[in-house]
Design a protein around this motif. Structure first.
Motif, mmCIF file in Angstrom:
data_model
loop_
_atom_site.group_PDB
_atom_site.id
_atom_site.type_symbol
_atom_site.label_atom_id
_atom_site.label_comp_id
_atom_site.label_asym_id
_atom_site.label_seq_id
_atom_site.Cartn_x
_atom_site.Cartn_y
_atom_site.Cartn_z
ATOM 1 N N PRO A 164 15.624 -3.354 -4.498
ATOM 2 C CA PRO A 164 16.249 -2.735 -2.962
ATOM 3 C C PRO A 164 15.154 -2.197 -1.859
ATOM 4 C CG PRO A 164 16.632 -1.078 -4.793
ATOM 5 C CD PRO A 164 16.036 -2.349 -5.430
ATOM 6 N N GLY A 165 14.113 -1.898 -2.560
ATOM 7 C CA GLY A 165 12.929 -1.351 -1.642
ATOM 8 C C GLY A 165 11.880 -2.425 -0.885
ATOM 9 N N VAL A 166 12.305 -3.653 -1.369
ATOM 10 C CA VAL A 166 11.198 -4.612 -1.003
ATOM 11 C C VAL A 166 12.077 -5.708 0.000
ATOM 12 C CG1 VAL A 166 9.641 -6.619 -1.447
ATOM 13 C CG2 VAL A 166 9.464 -4.434 -2.877
ATOM 14 N N ARG A 167 11.488 -6.159 1.110
ATOM 15 C CA ARG A 167 12.337 -6.949 1.799
ATOM 16 C C ARG A 167 11.866 -8.420 1.433
ATOM 17 N NH1 ARG A 167 10.397 -7.641 6.509
ATOM 18 N NH2 ARG A 167 8.196 -6.736 6.445
ATOM 19 N N THR A 168 12.783 -9.322 1.106
ATOM 20 C CA THR A 168 12.615 -10.677 0.887
ATOM 21 C C THR A 168 13.739 -11.489 1.582
ATOM 22 O OG1 THR A 168 14.040 -10.371 -1.074
ATOM 23 C CG2 THR A 168 11.818 -9.959 -1.345
ATOM 24 N N GLY A 169 13.537 -12.786 1.218
ATOM 25 C CA GLY A 169 14.346 -13.887 1.966
ATOM 26 C C GLY A 169 14.762 -13.989 3.207
ATOM 27 N N VAL A 170 15.855 -13.620 3.847
ATOM 28 C CA VAL A 170 16.315 -13.660 5.220
ATOM 29 C C VAL A 170 15.879 -12.288 5.774
ATOM 30 C CG1 VAL A 170 18.039 -15.245 4.824
ATOM 31 C CG2 VAL A 170 18.557 -12.850 4.502
ATOM 32 N N ARG A 171 15.506 -11.308 5.214
ATOM 33 C CA ARG A 171 15.238 -10.013 5.809
ATOM 34 C C ARG A 171 13.740 -9.914 6.078
ATOM 35 N NH1 ARG A 171 16.961 -5.353 1.843
ATOM 36 N NH2 ARG A 171 15.378 -5.995 0.579
ATOM 37 N N LEU A 172 13.042 -11.169 5.961
ATOM 38 C CA LEU A 172 11.510 -11.097 6.052
ATOM 39 C C LEU A 172 11.583 -12.040 7.483
ATOM 40 C CD1 LEU A 172 9.650 -12.522 3.122
ATOM 41 C CD2 LEU A 172 9.820 -10.325 3.963
ATOM 42 N N ARG A 173 10.511 -11.819 8.279
ATOM 43 C CA ARG A 173 9.921 -12.367 9.869
ATOM 44 C C ARG A 173 9.672 -13.841 9.071
ATOM 45 N NH1 ARG A 173 7.668 -7.098 10.572
ATOM 46 N NH2 ARG A 173 5.793 -8.013 10.052
ATOM 47 N N ARG A 206 -2.139 -9.349 2.528
ATOM 48 C CA ARG A 206 -1.682 -8.509 3.620
ATOM 49 C C ARG A 206 -0.034 -8.422 3.220
ATOM 50 N NH1 ARG A 206 -1.419 -10.548 9.748
ATOM 51 N NH2 ARG A 206 0.216 -9.225 10.463
ATOM 52 N N ARG A 207 0.586 -9.431 2.881
ATOM 53 C CA ARG A 207 1.770 -9.403 2.170
ATOM 54 C C ARG A 207 1.974 -8.495 1.183
ATOM 55 N NH1 ARG A 207 6.610 -8.738 2.535
ATOM 56 N NH2 ARG A 207 8.144 -9.756 1.236
ATOM 57 N N ALA A 208 0.845 -8.173 0.222
ATOM 58 C CA ALA A 208 1.119 -7.569 -1.028
ATOM 59 C C ALA A 208 0.888 -5.992 -0.472
ATOM 60 C CB ALA A 208 -0.231 -7.967 -1.959
ATOM 61 N N GLU A 209 0.208 -5.899 0.505
ATOM 62 C CA GLU A 209 0.095 -4.470 0.929
ATOM 63 C C GLU A 209 1.290 -3.978 1.515
ATOM 64 O OE1 GLU A 209 -2.639 -1.926 4.208
ATOM 65 O OE2 GLU A 209 -2.531 -4.122 4.522
ATOM 66 N N ARG A 210 2.028 -4.725 2.281
ATOM 67 C CA ARG A 210 3.327 -4.516 2.958
ATOM 68 C C ARG A 210 4.338 -4.307 1.835
ATOM 69 N NH1 ARG A 210 3.289 -9.547 7.182
ATOM 70 N NH2 ARG A 210 1.893 -8.257 8.733
ATOM 71 N N ILE A 211 4.357 -4.859 0.847
ATOM 72 C CA ILE A 211 5.227 -4.739 -0.399
ATOM 73 C C ILE A 211 4.922 -3.349 -1.159
ATOM 74 C CG2 ILE A 211 5.707 -5.469 -2.741
ATOM 75 C CD1 ILE A 211 5.463 -8.325 -1.704
ATOM 76 N N ALA A 212 3.403 -3.180 -0.900
ATOM 77 C CA ALA A 212 3.231 -1.880 -1.639
ATOM 78 C C ALA A 212 3.558 -0.780 -0.799
ATOM 79 C CB ALA A 212 1.596 -1.603 -1.803
ATOM 80 N N VAL A 213 3.578 -0.743 0.582
ATOM 81 C CA VAL A 213 4.055 0.162 1.444
ATOM 82 C C VAL A 213 5.585 0.246 1.245
ATOM 83 C CG1 VAL A 213 4.240 0.751 4.025
ATOM 84 C CG2 VAL A 213 1.877 0.140 3.076
ATOM 85 N N GLU A 214 6.270 -0.748 1.329
ATOM 86 C CA GLU A 214 7.664 -0.776 1.290
ATOM 87 C C GLU A 214 8.019 0.011 0.078
ATOM 88 O OE1 GLU A 214 9.085 -4.681 1.756
ATOM 89 O OE2 GLU A 214 8.541 -4.713 3.887
ATOM 90 N N LEU A 215 7.609 -0.327 -0.994
ATOM 91 C CA LEU A 215 7.824 0.380 -2.450
ATOM 92 C C LEU A 215 7.338 1.731 -2.275
ATOM 93 C CD1 LEU A 215 6.680 -2.195 -5.170
ATOM 94 C CD2 LEU A 215 8.964 -1.497 -4.552
#
Length: 155
Positions: A25-34, A100-109
């Protein structure tokens, strides 16, 4: 359902290629991504794979063999070098997009876990207050019972 029931366990292999990120629930995926993030994920998924690496290696080796055949001039070799440089630039860009995407995932987590830690601390504080209130109530009940002539029970 019990915790050992296979249907309740998290199984990253069953999740289609995303290794379970879509279940977090803490990582945006699918339609929640830009749209750009979705495109980068797809492109990185293709370009960051073994089949792509084998294919690009084959193209580079074939190009080198063709360029080194007798009768080829320096212009052909220069075109090969330019093409290989372009491939290298594309690959570096893909790696940077993935990082960059991995960094965003880490920040979101991190933000997700921080939010849950704050909520857990608030719940723990509420529990401490309620336990303190219960201790005070029990002490008050024990005092009233003692005044009424009832001896407190000891277990």
């Amino acid at each position: 359902m019990t915790p050992t029931d296979p249907s309740t366990r998290f199984d990253p292999i069953r999740v289609g290629g995303r290794k379970g990120w879509d279940q977090h629930p803490g990582v945006r995926t699918g339609v929640r991504l830009r749209p750009g993030e979705r495109a980068a994920d797809r492109l990185f998924g293709v370009a960051g794979s073994w089949p792509f690496l084998i294919m690009i290696t084959g193209v580079v080796v074939a190009g080198a063999v063709v360029a080194l055949l007798p009768g080829r001039d320096a212009g052909t070799r220069a075109l090969l070098v330019a093409g290989l440089s372009a491939v290298a630039l594309v690959e570096v860009s893909l790696v940077l997009l993935g990082v960059r995407r991995a960094e965003r995932i880490a920040v979101e987590l991190a933000l997700y876990h921080l939010d849950h830690a704050r909520r857990a601390a608030a719940v723990a504080e509420d529990l401490r207050e309620q336990i303190g209130q219960l201790h005070a109530d029990i002490a008050r009940i024990a005092a009233v019972a003692e005044r009424a002539g009832h001896a407190p029970r000891r277990s």
